[in-house]
Scaffold this active site. Structure first.
Site, mmCIF file in Angstrom:
data_model
loop_
_atom_site.group_PDB
_atom_site.id
_atom_site.type_symbol
_atom_site.label_atom_id
_atom_site.label_comp_id
_atom_site.label_asym_id
_atom_site.label_seq_id
_atom_site.Cartn_x
_atom_site.Cartn_y
_atom_site.Cartn_z
ATOM 1 N N TYR A 84 44.695 50.945 29.601
ATOM 2 C CA TYR A 84 45.755 51.715 30.594
ATOM 3 C C TYR A 84 46.591 52.573 29.785
ATOM 4 O O TYR A 84 47.026 53.451 30.332
ATOM 5 C CB TYR A 84 46.620 50.300 31.001
ATOM 6 C CG TYR A 84 46.362 49.692 32.208
ATOM 7 C CD1 TYR A 84 46.467 50.216 33.422
ATOM 8 C CD2 TYR A 84 45.478 48.626 32.299
ATOM 9 C CE1 TYR A 84 45.900 49.511 34.660
ATOM 10 C CE2 TYR A 84 44.668 47.963 33.260
ATOM 11 C CZ TYR A 84 45.234 48.538 34.693
ATOM 12 O OH TYR A 84 44.644 47.786 35.685
ATOM 13 N N GLU A 89 45.906 40.941 36.429
ATOM 14 C CA GLU A 89 44.605 40.837 35.978
ATOM 15 C C GLU A 89 44.615 39.930 34.682
ATOM 16 O O GLU A 89 43.262 39.052 34.752
ATOM 17 C CB GLU A 89 44.115 42.017 35.405
ATOM 18 C CG GLU A 89 43.670 43.152 36.357
ATOM 19 C CD GLU A 89 43.828 44.645 36.026
ATOM 20 O OE1 GLU A 89 43.469 44.788 34.935
ATOM 21 O OE2 GLU A 89 43.928 45.567 37.010
#
Length: 403
Positions: free
Chosen positions: A94, A136
């Site tokens: 990310y 997640e």
């Protein structure tokens, strides 16, 4: 995030919305140049056809447009995170995405991209990233706790290959380590990773599981698509179709938010186009094994009789199962072909079988290409079906949002 930063985000959304394609082109070009190893994670076919870029732009801009109340997007984010879990996306990735996304926003906005605007977008992005990383994290933990499951990639042996039509082969995949495998909900998929020689890359693709759960193997049924260099569309399916029994592939554990409700007793209406039949087969086999045996109507569209995968098996099932009714639409019908009952010419038209599919409290599942889903979804609404009873799965990145 301050109110001033939210105002800056809102003010720049129209610029980015107008330049969405430019934004994502900048972004992917920058990121994949700096981190070519990510080409093994991204579906390069969807990179080539622009679908991945559209999905990213839609997600980023939807978050920006709902910056005052991002909670409304949690359902959509869970869908994306489910795909990320199946691809083994990790938190550190990310940061890579964030660095190149902010730089790309600066390029698209141009001179108007003040330090304050870029700081606001940086804060917004990392808020979004934190939401997804936490979602997640929970998914990885839940998946790891399931009997027979695993996170990341696991090697499977292709022990049996069956030709189901002129275009479709089924692959029976057994864990190489001989261990247990995870159960799944009918309609879910596995991610398959193979090395594509033409690209010199590992490539992942999602394939719906095409059978009910068997504790020994997973079955996927893959249509051979076309694809040539430099367009990677179809290259994974072509690679799989060259595989032999005894070869291996890498799999992630079953995933997906499109599935038959676990305890559902309502009638099922399955609507599929082309290779969209695969999750429907899983639903049908699961229903067969269920003591409830919910009334099921399956409407399928296919180009022709010869390309109708599992046609003979379905005919046998219809003779065996009193609760199953089918309607098949063929684009082309030849006079010499014996099709049996409920075979109609042309594209799927739900109004031609409306008396069969209008069932009290039924759940409607649609799977196929984007235009197919949109057409059938609208047909169901025109037939006064409640949208809360309609579920769909789109091939590739999630672009359409009908519910």
């Amino acid at each position: 995030m301050t109110n001033k930063q939210k105002e800056l985000i809102t003010a720049t959304v129209p610029i980015l919305r107008a330049g969405g394609e430019t934004l994502t082109n900048y972004f992917y070009a920058r990121m994949l140049k700096a981190h070519p190893e990510l080409k093994n994670t991204f579906n390069m076919g969807n990179q080539a056809n622009g679908r991945q870029k559209s999905a990213l732009a839609n997600a980023v801009l939807a978050y920006a447009e709902n910056i005052e109340n991002p909670g409304v997007l949690i359902g959509a984010l869970k869908g994306i995170s489910t795909k990320h879990r199946s691809l083994n996306i990790q938190p550190e990735q990310y940061k890579i995405v964030g660095n190149h996304l902010i730089a790309s926003i600066a390029e698209v906005v141009g001179e108007a991209a003040t330090p304050e605007i870029l700081e606001a977008w940086t804060v917004a992005y990392y808020q979004l990233a934190d939401i997804m990383i936490n979602i997640e994290k929970e998914m990885y933990a839940e998946n790891a706790a399931k009997p027979g499951s695993w996170n990341g990639w696991r090697k499977f042996v292709i022990k049996k290959i069956v030709s189901e039509s002129d275009e479709v082969k089924s692959f029976y995949l057994y864990p190489e380590d001989g261990g247990a495998i995870a159960n799944f909900l009918a309609g879910q998929y596995v991610s398959v990773q193979v090395f594509v020689p033409e690209l010199q890359l590992l490539q992942p693709r999602q394939y719906s599981l095409s059978s009910g759960f068997n504790p020994e193997y997973y079955r996927i049924s893959v249509k051979r698509e076309t694809g040539i260099v430099p367009n990677p569309n179809g290259m994974v399916s072509q690679t799989l179709h060259t595989k032999s029994e005894g070869d291996t592939v890498m799999l992630s554990a079953p995933a997906g938010i499109f599935h038959m409700h676990k305890e559902a007793k309502s009638p099922l209406v399955l609507i599929s186009g082309g290779v969209g039949f695969t999750p429907m087969l899983s639903m049908l086999e699961t229903n067969k094994a269920n003591i409830e045996n919910s009334k099921t109507v399956w409407v399928h569209g296919c180009r022709s009789h010869s390309l109708h995968a599992f046609r003979e098996q379905l005919t046998t099932l219809k003779e065996e199962l009193h609760w199953l009714e089918t309607y098949t639409f063929y684009d082309t019908i030849h006079a010499h072909e014996n099709h049996g009952d409920n075979v109609l010419p042309g594209r799927v038209d739900l109004h031609k079988c409306k008396d069969a599919i209008l069932l009290n409290d039924a759940n409607y599942y649609i799977c196929g290409p984007e235009l197919f889903i949109k057409a059938q979804y609208q047909s169901l609404l025109n037939l006064n079906i409640n949208k809360d009873n309609i579920f769909y799965e789109e091939f590739g990145p999630q672009i359409i949002n009908l519910n």
